[in-house]
Design a protein around this motif. Structure first.
Motif, PDB file in Angstrom:
ATOM      1  N   ASN A 276       0.865  -1.179   0.000  1.00 47.67           N
ATOM      2  CA  ASN A 276       0.000   0.000   0.000  1.00 47.67           C
ATOM      3  C   ASN A 276       0.901   1.228   0.000  1.00 47.67           C
ATOM      4  N   SER A 277       0.328   2.401   0.197  1.00 45.75           N
ATOM      5  CA  SER A 277       1.144   3.624   0.176  1.00 45.75           C
ATOM      6  C   SER A 277       1.186   4.317   1.537  1.00 45.75           C
ATOM      7  N   ARG A 278       0.765   3.625   2.594  1.00 50.49           N
ATOM      8  CA  ARG A 278       0.749   4.240   3.918  1.00 50.49           C
ATOM      9  C   ARG A 278       2.156   4.241   4.525  1.00 50.49           C
ATOM     10  N   ILE A 279       2.511   5.332   5.201  1.00 56.76           N
ATOM     11  CA  ILE A 279       3.801   5.431   5.885  1.00 56.76           C
ATOM     12  C   ILE A 279       3.538   5.776   7.350  1.00 56.76           C
ATOM     13  N   VAL A 280       3.838   4.833   8.228  1.00 53.80           N
ATOM     14  CA  VAL A 280       3.714   5.054   9.671  1.00 53.80           C
ATOM     15  C   VAL A 280       5.098   4.840  10.271  1.00 53.80           C
ATOM     16  N   ASP A 298       2.127   9.499  11.251  1.00 58.05           N
ATOM     17  CA  ASP A 298       1.252   8.652  10.445  1.00 58.05           C
ATOM     18  C   ASP A 298       0.914   9.418   9.170  1.00 58.05           C
ATOM     19  N   PHE A 299       1.531   9.039   8.061  1.00 59.85           N
ATOM     20  CA  PHE A 299       1.320   9.678   6.758  1.00 59.85           C
ATOM     21  C   PHE A 299       0.492   8.714   5.914  1.00 59.85           C
ATOM     22  N   SER A 300      -0.828   8.746   6.124  1.00 61.50           N
ATOM     23  CA  SER A 300      -1.709   7.787   5.467  1.00 61.50           C
ATOM     24  C   SER A 300      -2.354   8.340   4.200  1.00 61.50           C
ATOM     25  N   LYS A 301      -2.396   9.664   4.082  1.00 58.56           N
ATOM     26  CA  LYS A 301      -3.075  10.264   2.931  1.00 58.56           C
ATOM     27  C   LYS A 301      -2.087  10.484   1.796  1.00 58.56           C
ATOM     28  N   LYS A 302      -2.507  11.202   0.769  1.00 57.84           N
ATOM     29  CA  LYS A 302      -1.667  11.392  -0.410  1.00 57.84           C
ATOM     30  C   LYS A 302      -0.649  12.510  -0.221  1.00 57.84           C
ATOM     31  N   VAL A 303      -1.002  13.542   0.532  1.00 59.29           N
ATOM     32  CA  VAL A 303      -0.134  14.714   0.671  1.00 59.29           C
ATOM     33  C   VAL A 303       0.075  15.018   2.151  1.00 59.29           C
ATOM     34  N   LEU A 425      -0.981  28.350   0.814  1.00 51.83           N
ATOM     35  CA  LEU A 425      -1.071  27.038   0.171  1.00 51.83           C
ATOM     36  C   LEU A 425      -1.687  26.020   1.129  1.00 51.83           C
ATOM     37  N   ALA A 426      -1.297  26.094   2.394  1.00 51.14           N
ATOM     38  CA  ALA A 426      -1.850  25.166   3.385  1.00 51.14           C
ATOM     39  C   ALA A 426      -3.353  25.337   3.508  1.00 51.14           C
ATOM     40  N   MET A 427      -3.805  26.603   3.508  1.00 54.58           N
ATOM     41  CA  MET A 427      -5.243  26.850   3.641  1.00 54.58           C
ATOM     42  C   MET A 427      -6.004  26.403   2.395  1.00 54.58           C
ATOM     43  N   LEU A 428      -5.375  26.545   1.208  1.00 52.77           N
ATOM     44  CA  LEU A 428      -6.033  26.105  -0.031  1.00 52.77           C
ATOM     45  C   LEU A 428      -6.161  24.585  -0.077  1.00 52.77           C
ATOM     46  N   LEU A 429      -5.115  23.889   0.406  1.00 50.98           N
ATOM     47  CA  LEU A 429      -5.111  22.423   0.314  1.00 50.98           C
ATOM     48  C   LEU A 429      -5.812  21.742   1.481  1.00 50.98           C
ATOM     49  N   ALA A 430      -5.994  22.462   2.591  1.00 53.37           N
ATOM     50  CA  ALA A 430      -6.561  21.856   3.795  1.00 53.37           C
ATOM     51  C   ALA A 430      -7.965  21.302   3.564  1.00 53.37           C
ATOM     52  N   LYS A 431      -8.652  21.844   2.565  1.00 52.08           N
ATOM     53  CA  LYS A 431     -10.020  21.380   2.277  1.00 52.08           C
ATOM     54  C   LYS A 431     -10.030  19.991   1.649  1.00 52.08           C
ATOM     55  N   ASN A 432      -8.906  19.600   1.034  1.00 58.17           N
ATOM     56  CA  ASN A 432      -8.833  18.312   0.340  1.00 58.17           C
ATOM     57  C   ASN A 432      -8.678  17.185   1.357  1.00 58.17           C
ATOM     58  N   ASP A 433      -9.526  16.165   1.234  1.00 55.35           N
ATOM     59  CA  ASP A 433      -9.499  15.043   2.180  1.00 55.35           C
ATOM     60  C   ASP A 433      -8.210  14.233   2.102  1.00 55.35           C
ATOM     61  N   GLU A 434      -7.473  14.370   0.987  1.00 54.06           N
ATOM     62  CA  GLU A 434      -6.245  13.607   0.820  1.00 54.06           C
ATOM     63  C   GLU A 434      -5.013  14.358   1.322  1.00 54.06           C
TER      64      GLU A 434
END
Length: 735
Positions: A276-280, A298-303, A425-434
């Motif tokens: 998988n692509s999860r990094i813990v 725990d880096f489970s999402k894409k970004v 950039l953080a505020m723009l991307l924070a809405k994305n679930d990934e």
């Protein structure tokens, strides 16, 4: 793998160290099933074994064998070393995947015979050819004859007036004497060279004759060796398929060996990549850092978007994530808690860390980054790290542009770790679930970064605070804050408070979880105590029933007896049985009254009495308040906590305290006993830093020393010694 990427991730020194454990250089990737490789490496790590000797690459030799060429005897010896080493491995008692792999390797008798023809120095053994024995003996005698003749000439009276010295000089691979002009009157010799002082290096004619005879003997020896090399090469050409296989198998085992030896030497662990692509990561430390703070995330999402304080470790966190995934892919050992970590499998790795601007390529920083990004859209299964993503252009425009680019890369199944100082950039991307956020933390009290990270929030850069800490005048910092704007500064203050509150909340949650864990342990211990008490009571009841029944049966016997005396004796026997029955005693603490503040035991649990109410008491056990029956408590006397006031301790500094300890040759238990006393003596002597020499060996003693030092309450820190002071075979311990 690109050396550029390894340099960007600061893995160069680590991989150089890894290469030192290899018998010959090779790619990091091990072809085949990674799971089987992983199992073999772990199994090998648990065994003591002799590592393979250095072996040269044999691709050219295999190609010449395929064309029926004749190998030099030294090249044949390289194959012999490989075959002999596998013969040694197959005798070791491996189990599991490694044993099954070695069992499949069948060594042909013909090749084993060739391997056994060499001694440890790569020379053909005497038993291979009797002629070699005679020639070696003759060559030895000839060498001694030459040496004797040289000494005789050097110390002859006739030559003494011409000799500059009596030494033997090796010039152009010839043994010569250094003489003055006119030597030819007393010595027949040829001039080999002339010295800077105008003298002559000469080879006496007698020595030249002896050396020609020695050369003839050597030629005979080489002809015999060539005969055997030719015959062996013919046999090896017929076994070419096996030699290609065993050469590849050696590379695989060499890869196992280097990883296992490095893990033992540095007390490292392995992580097998998951599908998988999860990094813990749990307690991971980048190998380039000395005495680092380990990281857990725990880096489970894409970004993963890393924001926060300058010089707070954002870039190193990014490099750690990519490095951990890369090391897991290539089954390289790392400093990590492997049992609680999980790392996904990635096809490729990339990093945009350095500034691509270069006078030679005529490209700007931003243009170079855009060129790099344009190549990512065709990638799949990629893990990439991007440091200071907005570098090279207006951060407001960059935020909008990169938010769109990143969303597209998310769709392309690319996993990205990003660092940035800017919050837009953080505020723009924070809405994305990934997208998940991580902030580097700052200690407001010490005005320094903590090198710790808080998940789920946006961090402040602390540019003003960092500038002041590094010498920028306060009036300039104040003016900069004024230009920055009151509203933005208020927003930063609000952001800081939010981060601090969240950090405090997480710390409180951590304490509550710890308390819950203690409560679970307490409940479990009490449950075990109750079950044990139930079993004990049941056994007592069963014993009493049995013994009373036996007494009753004795009394019943008297009823059936006719003789009065016999009846009386039977009744007396029944009474004796009744009296001998041991009744359980119940302690109600009548002898030791319990008061508030007393240390008590309730089953297996220990605590302190907080309050007493009639037949109940409230006790505190490990931060947990319990209400328990008063009769079930027993006083717990902890003498170590209440020393007698009359006792006086007098501690003197040891007379023979040393700043270093050598543990070579000791068993682990002996070594740890000496290490414990050594540290105690060092503390009493007032030493703040000492050295412990344990050697490398199998790594068992080194690991035991490391674990002991980690657990010792008086050890502040420790690290491997510098190369000139023992290196990886020693520890520098700070007390």
């Amino acid at each position: 793998m690109k050396n550029e990427l390894l340099g960007q991730l600061d893995l160069g020194e680590y991989l150089e160290r890894f290469s030192s454990f290899l018998a010959r250089q090779k790619e990091l990737f091990i072809p085949g099933d990674s799971k089987i490789h992983f199992e073999c490496i772990l199994e090998l790590s648990e065994h003591d074994f002799n590592p393979p000797n250095k072996i040269k690459a044999l691709n050219d030799e295999l190609m010449r064998l395929s064309k029926n060429g004749v190998l030099h005897v030294s090249e044949i010896y390289e194959f012999a070393k490989i075959i002999s080493y596998f013969s040694y491995l197959k005798k070791l008692k491996f189990q599991g995947s490694l044993s099954r792999w070695l069992d499949k390797i069948i060594l042909p008798e013909d090749m084993l015979q060739i391997a056994s023809s060499f001694d440890k120095n790569g020379e053909l053994k005497d038993e291979v050819d009797a002629r070699l024995v005679d020639l070696r003996h003759a060559l030895k005698l000839k060498g001694e004859e030459i040496a004797t003749a040289l000494r005789q000439i050097a110390y002859s009276k006739s030559l003494s007036s011409y000799l500059v010295d009596t030494q033997i000089h090796y010039i152009n691979e010839s043994e010569t004497l250094l003489v003055r002009g006119g030597f030819n009157h007393v010595l027949k010799a040829s001039i080999v060279a002339r010295s800077s002082g105008g003298h002559f290096y000469v080879e006496p004619e007698r020595i030249a004759t002896l050396k020609r005879e020695q050369s003839r003997l050597n030629d005979e020896k080489q002809m015999i060796i060539y005969e055997h090399a030719k015959a062996m090469s013919e046999r090896m050409s017929k076994a070419l398929a096996f030699l290609k296989f065993i050469n590849g198998a050696f590379d695989i085992f060499d890869a196992y060996s280097a990883r296992a030896l490095m893990a033992k030497s540095l007390d490292l662990e392995f992580v097998l990549p998951k599908d998988n692509s999860r990094i813990v990561l749990k307690d991971f430390a980048h190998p380039a850092l000395k005495n680092p703070k380990s990281i857990s995330l725990d880096f489970s999402k894409k970004v993963l978007l890393i924001t926060g304080v300058n010089a707070g470790g954002k870039s190193m966190l990014l490099k750690s994530i990519i490095s951990a995934a890369l090391m897991a892919k290539y089954l390289l050992p790392m400093r990590i808690n492997a049992r609680q970590s999980q790392i996904g499998a990635f096809k490729e790795f990339d990093a945009i860390i350095e500034d691509p601007q270069n006078v030679k390529n005529d490209i700007s920083t931003f243009a170079g980054r855009m060129l790099h990004f344009s190549r990512l859209f065709s990638k799949r299964g990629l893990l990439i790290g991007i440091d200071e993503i907005e570098l090279g252009t207006d951060f407001e425009e960059a935020a909008s542009l990169y938010s769109v680019i990143i969303e597209q890369l998310i769709k392309n199944d690319v996993k990205i770790a990003i660092t940035t100082h800017h919050k837009r950039l953080a505020m723009l991307l924070a809405k994305n679930d990934e997208v998940e956020l991580v902030a580097a933390l700052y200690d407001e009290s010490t005005q320094r970064p903590k090198y710790e990270f808080l998940e789920g929030t946006i961090g402040k850069s602390y540019a003003f605070e960092t500038a002041a800490r590094y010498g920028i005048a306060q009036n300039l910092v104040a003016k900069a804050k004024e230009l920055y704007g009151e509203n933005k500064e208020n927003l930063n203050e609000l952001l800081t408070k939010t981060i601090n509150l969240e950090a405090d909340l997480k710390e409180r949650i951590k304490r509550v979880q710890a308390k819950e864990s203690k409560l679970d342990e307490l409940i479990s211990a009490q449950k075990e105590a109750n079950e044990s008490e139930f079993e004990r009571t049941r056994a007592i009841v069963a014993r009493l029933e049995r013994e009373y029944n036996e007494a009753i049966n004795e009394a019943k016997k008297a009823i059936n007896l006719n003789n009065t005396k016999d009846k009386q004796r039977a009744i007396n026997a029944a009474n004796e049985r009744k009296k001998s029955i041991a009744k359980p005693k119940q302690s109600l603490n009548q002898n030791e009254p319990i008061a508030v503040g007393d240390s008590v035991k309730y089953g297996l649990s220990k605590g302190v009495v907080l309050a007493i109410n009639k037949k109940e008491a409230t006790i505190n056990s490990n931060g947990i308040s319990l209400r328990v029956p008063l009769y079930a408590l027993k006083k717990y006397h902890n003498n170590a906590q209440k020393p007698a006031p009359s006792v006086r301790l007098s501690v003197q500094k040891p007379k023979s305290a040393s700043v270093s300890l050598d543990l070579h040759g000791l068993r682990v238990d002996e070594a740890l006993e000496q290490l414990d006393k050594f540290i105690s003596d060092a503390l009493l002597a007032g030493f703040s830093e000492v050295s412990v020499f344990h050697g490398m060996g199998t790594g068992r003693l080194a690991r035991a020393v490391s674990e002991f030092l980690k657990a010792h309450p008086s050890v502040e820190s420790f690290s491997d010694a510098p190369a000139n002071a023992g290196g990886y075979g020693a520890k520098i311990v700070r007390l």
